[in-house]
Structure formats: structure tokens, C-alpha cells
Enzyme design. Structure first.
Site, PDB file in Angstrom:
ATOM      1  N   SER A   1      36.831  18.628  -5.544  1.00  0.00           N
ATOM      2  CA  SER A   1      36.412  17.790  -6.672  1.00  0.00           C
ATOM      3  C   SER A   1      37.585  17.360  -7.534  1.00  0.00           C
ATOM      4  CB  SER A   1      35.493  18.595  -7.588  1.00  0.00           C
ATOM      5  OG  SER A   1      34.315  18.914  -6.944  1.00  0.00           O
TER       6      SER A   1
ATOM      7  N   HIS B   1      35.539  12.965  -0.532  1.00  0.00           N
ATOM      8  CA  HIS B   1      34.796  13.582  -1.639  1.00  0.00           C
ATOM      9  C   HIS B   1      33.361  13.058  -1.713  1.00  0.00           C
ATOM     10  CE1 HIS B   1      34.341  14.224  -6.238  1.00  0.00           C
ATOM     11  NE2 HIS B   1      33.875  15.251  -5.573  1.00  0.00           N
TER      12      HIS B   1
ATOM     13  N   GLU C   1      34.237   9.285  -2.165  1.00  0.00           N
ATOM     14  CA  GLU C   1      35.590   8.880  -2.583  1.00  0.00           C
ATOM     15  C   GLU C   1      36.570   9.216  -1.466  1.00  0.00           C
ATOM     16  OE1 GLU C   1      36.453   9.115  -7.292  1.00  0.00           O
ATOM     17  OE2 GLU C   1      35.863  11.033  -6.427  1.00  0.00           O
TER      18      GLU C   1
ATOM     19  N   ASN D   1      35.000  12.305 -11.165  1.00  0.00           N
ATOM     20  CA  ASN D   1      35.048  13.518 -11.997  1.00  0.00           C
ATOM     21  C   ASN D   1      35.994  13.394 -13.192  1.00  0.00           C
ATOM     22  OD1 ASN D   1      33.119  14.824 -10.523  1.00  0.00           O
ATOM     23  ND2 ASN D   1      34.583  15.767  -9.127  1.00  0.00           N
TER      24      ASN D   1
HETATM   25  C1  LIG Z   1      31.089  17.512  -9.052  1.00  0.00           C
HETATM   26  C2  LIG Z   1      31.572  16.508  -8.068  1.00  0.00           C
HETATM   27  O1  LIG Z   1      32.619  16.754  -7.452  1.00  0.00           O
HETATM   28  C3  LIG Z   1      30.959  15.195  -7.835  1.00  0.00           C
HETATM   29  C4  LIG Z   1      29.484  15.109  -8.025  1.00  0.00           C
HETATM   30  O2  LIG Z   1      28.737  15.273  -7.103  1.00  0.00           O
HETATM   31  S1  LIG Z   1      28.967  14.836  -9.571  1.00  0.00           S
HETATM   32  C5  LIG Z   1      27.197  14.808  -9.446  1.00  0.00           C
HETATM   33  C6  LIG Z   1      26.712  13.478  -8.969  1.00  0.00           C
HETATM   34  N1  LIG Z   1      25.276  13.498  -8.893  1.00  0.00           N
HETATM   35  C7  LIG Z   1      24.498  13.076  -9.911  1.00  0.00           C
HETATM   36  O3  LIG Z   1      24.971  12.606 -10.931  1.00  0.00           O
HETATM   37  C8  LIG Z   1      23.034  13.265  -9.680  1.00  0.00           C
HETATM   38  C9  LIG Z   1      22.214  12.853 -10.878  1.00  0.00           C
HETATM   39  N2  LIG Z   1      20.791  13.052 -10.592  1.00  0.00           N
HETATM   40  C10 LIG Z   1      20.082  12.181  -9.842  1.00  0.00           C
HETATM   41  O4  LIG Z   1      20.573  11.160  -9.386  1.00  0.00           O
HETATM   42  C11 LIG Z   1      18.622  12.523  -9.621  1.00  0.00           C
HETATM   43  O5  LIG Z   1      18.217  13.422 -10.631  1.00  0.00           O
HETATM   44  C12 LIG Z   1      18.356  13.153  -8.208  1.00  0.00           C
HETATM   45  C13 LIG Z   1      18.616  12.103  -7.128  1.00  0.00           C
HETATM   46  C14 LIG Z   1      19.226  14.376  -7.920  1.00  0.00           C
HETATM   47  C15 LIG Z   1      16.920  13.638  -8.118  1.00  0.00           C
HETATM   48  O6  LIG Z   1      16.091  12.573  -8.467  1.00  0.00           O
HETATM   49  P1  LIG Z   1      14.576  12.766  -8.934  1.00  0.00           P
HETATM   50  O7  LIG Z   1      13.996  11.411  -9.018  1.00  0.00           O
HETATM   51  O8  LIG Z   1      14.503  13.674 -10.082  1.00  0.00           O
HETATM   52  O9  LIG Z   1      13.977  13.631  -7.798  1.00  0.00           O
HETATM   53  P2  LIG Z   1      13.110  13.269  -6.570  1.00  0.00           P
HETATM   54  O10 LIG Z   1      12.147  12.170  -6.845  1.00  0.00           O
HETATM   55  O11 LIG Z   1      12.583  14.584  -6.127  1.00  0.00           O
HETATM   56  O12 LIG Z   1      14.206  12.783  -5.529  1.00  0.00           O
HETATM   57  C16 LIG Z   1      14.707  11.458  -5.429  1.00  0.00           C
HETATM   58  C17 LIG Z   1      15.065  11.205  -3.986  1.00  0.00           C
HETATM   59  O13 LIG Z   1      16.095  12.103  -3.567  1.00  0.00           O
HETATM   60  C18 LIG Z   1      15.649  12.877  -2.442  1.00  0.00           C
HETATM   61  N3  LIG Z   1      16.311  14.178  -2.560  1.00  0.00           N
HETATM   62  C19 LIG Z   1      16.545  14.878  -3.684  1.00  0.00           C
HETATM   63  N4  LIG Z   1      17.296  15.951  -3.390  1.00  0.00           N
HETATM   64  C20 LIG Z   1      17.525  15.930  -2.059  1.00  0.00           C
HETATM   65  C21 LIG Z   1      18.229  16.758  -1.154  1.00  0.00           C
HETATM   66  N5  LIG Z   1      18.903  17.823  -1.562  1.00  0.00           N
HETATM   67  N6  LIG Z   1      18.253  16.411   0.154  1.00  0.00           N
HETATM   68  C22 LIG Z   1      17.602  15.337   0.602  1.00  0.00           C
HETATM   69  N7  LIG Z   1      16.948  14.485  -0.211  1.00  0.00           N
HETATM   70  C23 LIG Z   1      16.891  14.800  -1.521  1.00  0.00           C
HETATM   71  C24 LIG Z   1      14.171  12.875  -2.549  1.00  0.00           C
HETATM   72  O14 LIG Z   1      13.566  13.098  -1.296  1.00  0.00           O
HETATM   73  C25 LIG Z   1      13.904  11.462  -3.044  1.00  0.00           C
HETATM   74  O15 LIG Z   1      14.013  10.567  -1.950  1.00  0.00           O
HETATM   75  P3  LIG Z   1      13.312   9.082  -1.936  1.00  0.00           P
HETATM   76  O16 LIG Z   1      14.043   8.252  -2.953  1.00  0.00           O
HETATM   77  O17 LIG Z   1      13.545   8.641  -0.538  1.00  0.00           O
HETATM   78  O18 LIG Z   1      11.881   9.281  -2.265  1.00  0.00           O
HETATM   79  N1  LIG Z   2      28.809  21.112  -6.621  1.00  0.00           N
HETATM   80  C1  LIG Z   2      29.060  19.839  -6.643  1.00  0.00           C
HETATM   81  O1  LIG Z   2      28.346  19.063  -7.268  1.00  0.00           O
HETATM   82  C2  LIG Z   2      30.228  19.301  -5.870  1.00  0.00           C
HETATM   83  C3  LIG Z   2      31.193  20.137  -5.361  1.00  0.00           C
HETATM   84  N2  LIG Z   2      32.240  19.608  -4.672  1.00  0.00           N
HETATM   85  C4  LIG Z   2      33.275  20.491  -4.116  1.00  0.00           C
HETATM   86  O2  LIG Z   2      32.787  21.025  -2.885  1.00  0.00           O
HETATM   87  C5  LIG Z   2      33.309  22.336  -2.696  1.00  0.00           C
HETATM   88  C6  LIG Z   2      32.143  23.312  -2.531  1.00  0.00           C
HETATM   89  O3  LIG Z   2      31.332  23.258  -3.686  1.00  0.00           O
HETATM   90  P1  LIG Z   2      29.835  23.807  -3.674  1.00  0.00           P
HETATM   91  O4  LIG Z   2      29.228  23.592  -2.343  1.00  0.00           O
HETATM   92  O5  LIG Z   2      29.190  23.299  -4.884  1.00  0.00           O
HETATM   93  O6  LIG Z   2      30.109  25.380  -3.863  1.00  0.00           O
HETATM   94  P2  LIG Z   2      29.166  26.603  -3.524  1.00  0.00           P
HETATM   95  O7  LIG Z   2      29.565  27.704  -4.440  1.00  0.00           O
HETATM   96  O8  LIG Z   2      27.746  26.162  -3.439  1.00  0.00           O
HETATM   97  O9  LIG Z   2      29.594  26.960  -2.010  1.00  0.00           O
HETATM   98  C7  LIG Z   2      30.882  27.349  -1.649  1.00  0.00           C
HETATM   99  C8  LIG Z   2      30.756  28.160  -0.365  1.00  0.00           C
HETATM  100  O10 LIG Z   2      32.077  28.389   0.149  1.00  0.00           O
HETATM  101  C9  LIG Z   2      32.092  29.721   0.626  1.00  0.00           C
HETATM  102  N3  LIG Z   2      33.437  30.214   0.832  1.00  0.00           N
HETATM  103  C10 LIG Z   2      34.237  30.900  -0.037  1.00  0.00           C
HETATM  104  N4  LIG Z   2      35.395  31.222   0.589  1.00  0.00           N
HETATM  105  C11 LIG Z   2      35.316  30.741   1.857  1.00  0.00           C
HETATM  106  C12 LIG Z   2      36.191  30.792   2.993  1.00  0.00           C
HETATM  107  N5  LIG Z   2      37.376  31.401   2.944  1.00  0.00           N
HETATM  108  N6  LIG Z   2      35.784  30.221   4.150  1.00  0.00           N
HETATM  109  C13 LIG Z   2      34.574  29.616   4.230  1.00  0.00           C
HETATM  110  N7  LIG Z   2      33.709  29.552   3.200  1.00  0.00           N
HETATM  111  C14 LIG Z   2      34.082  30.100   2.028  1.00  0.00           C
HETATM  112  C15 LIG Z   2      31.294  30.473  -0.446  1.00  0.00           C
HETATM  113  O11 LIG Z   2      30.935  31.754   0.011  1.00  0.00           O
HETATM  114  P3  LIG Z   2      30.792  32.935  -1.104  1.00  0.00           P
HETATM  115  O12 LIG Z   2      29.678  32.509  -1.992  1.00  0.00           O
HETATM  116  O13 LIG Z   2      30.511  34.143  -0.284  1.00  0.00           O
HETATM  117  O14 LIG Z   2      32.106  32.999  -1.819  1.00  0.00           O
HETATM  118  C16 LIG Z   2      30.106  29.540  -0.610  1.00  0.00           C
HETATM  119  O15 LIG Z   2      29.113  29.777   0.369  1.00  0.00           O
HETATM  120  C17 LIG Z   2      34.212  22.637  -3.907  1.00  0.00           C
HETATM  121  O16 LIG Z   2      35.525  22.274  -3.579  1.00  0.00           O
HETATM  122  C18 LIG Z   2      33.630  21.703  -4.971  1.00  0.00           C
HETATM  123  O17 LIG Z   2      34.551  21.357  -5.952  1.00  0.00           O
HETATM  124  C19 LIG Z   2      32.353  18.265  -4.429  1.00  0.00           C
HETATM  125  C20 LIG Z   2      31.395  17.400  -4.868  1.00  0.00           C
HETATM  126  C21 LIG Z   2      30.279  17.843  -5.663  1.00  0.00           C
END
Ligand SMILES: CC(=O)CC(=O)SCCNC(=O)CCNC(=O)[C@H](O)C(C)(C)COP(=O)(O)OP(=O)(O)OC[C@H]1O[C@@H](n2cnc3c(N)ncnc32)[C@H](O)[C@@H]1OP(=O)(O)O
Ligand SMILES: NC(=O)C1=CN([C@@H]2O[C@H](COP(=O)(O)OP(=O)(O)OC[C@H]3O[C@@H](n4cnc5c(N)ncnc54)[C@H](OP(=O)(O)O)[C@@H]3O)[C@@H](O)[C@H]2O)C=CC1
Length: 291
Positions: A119, A140, A152, A190
Site C-alpha cells: 500500500s 496495487h 495502481e 493512499n
Molecule cells: C488501503 C489500500 O491500500 C487501498 C484500498 O483498498 S483503500 C479502500 C478502497 N475501498 C473503498 O474505498 C471501499 C468503499 N466502500 C464501498 O465501495 C462499498 O461500501 C462496498 C463496495 C465495499 C460495499 O458496498 P455496499 O453497497 O455496502 O454492499 P453490497 O450491496 O453488499 O455490495 C455491493 C457489491 O459488491 C459486491 N461485494 C461486496 N463485497 C464483496 C466481496 N468481498 N467479494 C465479492 N463481491 C463483493 C456485492 O456482491 C455487490 O455486488 P453487485 O453490485 O454486483 O450487486
Molecule cells: N487492507 C487493505 O485494504 C489493502 C491492503 N493492501 C496491502 O496488501 C497487503 C496485505 O494486506 P491485507 O490482506 O489487508 O492483510 P491481512 O492482515 O489481512 O493479511 C496478511 C496475511 O499475510 C500473512 N503473512 C505474514 N507473513 C507472511 C509470510 N512471511 N509469508 C506469507 N504470508 C505471510 C499473514 O499471516 P499472519 O496473520 O499469520 O501473520 C496474513 O494472513 C499489505 O501489504 C497491505 O498494505 C493493499 C490494498 C488494500
């Protein structure tokens, strides 16, 4: 270069989602994790998410079954060596990611492309400790992977053009859209999104609003699908803190200072949905604000 077999390292929320979309697109997937529990749970979690898509009429039952059949659980890292493309999606800790790539190195074929779903961490730094910085890049995905359209693509300083083009074609084959980001802390999404979540935690910390009023304000006042605290819980508060730390250290600007309240939640092990407690308590089924 043609990619047929994909190795995914880390079977957490992102690794499971990545395995899901690659399998649906017809790739063979090898899924690895150090956690036996995570690997045992993975087929059930992916199956449940595929079922949800079947129920909504997005995919057929045959497509679901075929996708599940494409995923092989691979407890040994050596098995991942058979992949044409590796996607590292383990916990957001730089040391850990370096160790994973080091342990993978002896098993890799010459042509294999390495990517990280990090991330925030420098792709150039991750690549520099492998034997193939030219065939290494950031891939990403966004959470939840089966739903979010964007991926990304991040080149490290040494990433070559064939690698970039191969990955752009893979993203297109998944039915997703890519954006190109330069290799600076937390890339594009992010860099903007996570400081907003951190600011929401400051808003809570300073008593400007409660958990509910902050999330309601941003949902109804800015049309965000989730409030920022709900989204922090969804991403994982450990991941949000790790991203803020990378921004703070990498850009040396106090505007990226992680909120002490965010640090406290992570220290408590209240990491959000994945531990059943964060800014909300999920243990009863209905999310209850913790402040
Ligand atoms: C941290 C990082 O590195 C980067 C990141 O990822 S940052 C996070 C980015 N993500 C966001 O910002 C998500 C923001 N949230 C949302 O967009 C919405 O709340 C959400 C899509 C997650 C859920 O939406 P919702 O309307 O509350 O739920 P819901 O109606 O149950 O689901 C919407 C759709 O997603 C699907 N869905 C939800 N979660 C799912 C999953 N895990 N797997 C498969 N499908 C899923 C549902 O089936 C539904 O599909 P349709 O449109 O085909 O009907
Ligand atoms: N969460 C998010 O929304 C997003 C996350 N990311 C990135 O994706 C990556 C994973 O995040 P996320 O899935 O949320 O994290 P989670 O905590 O859900 O999962 C991480 C997994 O990696 C496992 N792990 C730790 N060490 C090792 C290893 N040496 N070999 C293999 N597996 C290992 C962990 O096991 P254990 O629990 O036993 O340590 C755990 O099952 C991170 O780099 C995060 O920044 C990117 C986009 C969105």
C-alpha cells in the site's frame, strides 16, 4: 510475455481477493501463507465471495466452480517458484517483504515477474534486494478486490518496459482499469485517502465528533460509500498506521503524523473488522461504536 500461473503470497483479505479475480479470469493460482489457519480458511472465504457474485447474477455457478478449481493451496514457498507472476500480499512490513522475496529467490524461474501489492512501501527499495529489479513492480489492488475497478501500476526506478506492458495487459484481462503512479510513499490513492482517515481519527481524538457523527457526516455530507472510521476498520487499522508511518518517514512532513489514538487502537490489537474490534465492535453482528 504470456502469464499462465500466478503465485499469491499472503492469504489475508487482499491475497484471497487477488486469488479470486485471477482464478475467475482463467489463470492458475497458487496461494501461499505462513499461517495454516489462513490457508485453511481461504477456500471457504473465496467460495463465499464467489457465491455472492452468483446470487447477484454477476457470474454463473459453472464459472464459480471453475474458478475454485483453478486455486491450489501452496503451504510451501518453494511451490510458488512454478509461477510466471508472483504477487506478494503479506502484512505491510518492509522487513517481512524483503524476507519473503529472499526466501523465494532460489526457487524462481528466470522469466518470472515479481510484484508487490504494498500500500505504501518503496517499490525501488523492495526491488533492489532481489535478483531482478527490472522485472519487479508495484501491482496495487483495492479492497474489496472483486468489486473495486482500479489497480495502481507502480514502476520502480529499474522496471523495464516489457514488464510494465505485461502487467498492464494482465490488469486488462482481469477486466479492471489501471492507473500509473510514480514510486513515492503510498503512491496516489493512499497518499490522498489514508491521511483523510487519519484526520478523521484526529477529529475523534479532539472531540469534534463521535464515531457515528463523523461517519454519518462523511457518508451523507460527502457521498462516501463508507465513513472514514468504518473504512479504516475495513482496511485494517494496522495497515492504516503502517501507511501513515511510511508517509511520515518518507516525506518528513509533520502533516502525516499518525494520530496517537490510531496508535493506541493498534497497540490494543483493535485492528478493525479482522479482529472484530476497531472504531466499531463487530462481535454482536451489528457494528457498535467503541467511542
Ligand atoms: C488501503 C489500500 O491500500 C487501498 C484500498 O483498498 S483503500 C479502500 C478502497 N475501498 C473503498 O474505498 C471501499 C468503499 N466502500 C464501498 O465501495 C462499498 O461500501 C462496498 C463496495 C465495499 C460495499 O458496498 P455496499 O453497497 O455496502 O454492499 P453490497 O450491496 O453488499 O455490495 C455491493 C457489491 O459488491 C459486491 N461485494 C461486496 N463485497 C464483496 C466481496 N468481498 N467479494 C465479492 N463481491 C463483493 C456485492 O456482491 C455487490 O455486488 P453487485 O453490485 O454486483 O450487486
Ligand atoms: N487492507 C487493505 O485494504 C489493502 C491492503 N493492501 C496491502 O496488501 C497487503 C496485505 O494486506 P491485507 O490482506 O489487508 O492483510 P491481512 O492482515 O489481512 O493479511 C496478511 C496475511 O499475510 C500473512 N503473512 C505474514 N507473513 C507472511 C509470510 N512471511 N509469508 C506469507 N504470508 C505471510 C499473514 O499471516 P499472519 O496473520 O499469520 O501473520 C496474513 O494472513 C499489505 O501489504 C497491505 O498494505 C493493499 C490494498 C488494500
Amino acid at each position: 510475455m504470456e502469464i499462465k500461473r500466478v503465485g499469491v503470497i499472503g492469504a489475508g483479505q487482499m491475497g484471497n481477493g487477488i486469488a479470486h479475480v485471477f482464478a475467475l479470469a482463467g489463470y492458475e493460482v497458487l496461494l501461499n501463507d505462513v499461517s495454516k489457519t489462513a490457508l485453511e480458511a481461504a477456500p471457504g472465504i473465496i467460495g463465499g465471495n464467489l457465491d455472492r457474485q452468483v446470487a447477484r447474477g454477476r457470474i454463473t455457478e459453472e464459472e464459480r466452480d471453475r474458478a475454485l478449481g483453478q486455486i491450489e493451496i501452496a503451504p510451501e514457498i518453494a511451490t510458488i517458484g512454478a509461477a510466471d507472476l508472483v504477487i506478494e500480499a503479506a502484512t505491510e512490513r518492509e522487513e517481512l517483504k524483503h524476507k519473503i522475496f529472499a526466501s523465494l529467490a532460489p526457487h524462481l524461474a528466470e522469466h518470472t515477474i515479481l510484484t508487490s501489492n504494498t500500500s505504501s512501501i518503496s517499490i525501488t527499495r523492495l526491488a533492489s534486494q532481489t535478483d531482478r529489479p527490472e522485472r519487479f513492480m508495484g501491482l496495487h489492488f483495492m479492497n474489496p478486490v472483486p468489486v473495486m475497478q482500479l489497480v495502481e501500476l507502480i514502476r520502480g526506478i529499474a522496471t523495464d518496459e516489457p514488464t510494465y506492458k505485461t502487467m498492464a495487459a494482465v490488469v486488462t484481462k482481469l477486466g479492471k482499469t489501471y492507473s500509473s503512479a510514480e514510486d513515492f510513499p503510498a503512491f496516489i490513492v493512499n497518499r490522498i485517502l489514508v491521511p483523510m482517515i487519519n484526520e478523521a481519527v484526529y477529529t475523534l481524538y479532539e472531540g469534534v465528533g463521535t464515531v457515528s457523527s463523523i461517519d454519518t457526516s462523511m457518508k451523507l455530507g460527502a457521498n462516501h460509500p463508507m465513513g472514514p472510521l468504518e473504512l479504516g476498520d475495513f482496511i485494517g487499522l494496522d495497515t492504516c498506521l503502517a501507511i501513515m508511518n511510511v508517509l511520515h518517514e518518507g516525506l518528513a512532513d509533520t502533516k502525516y503524523r499518525p494520530c496517537p489514538l490510531l496508535v493506541k487502537y493498534v497497540e490494543a490489537g483493535w485492528l478493525g473488522r479482522k479482529t472484530q474490534r476497531g472504531f466499531y465492535d463487530y462481535r454482536s453482528g451489528t457494528p457498535v461504536p467503541t467511542r
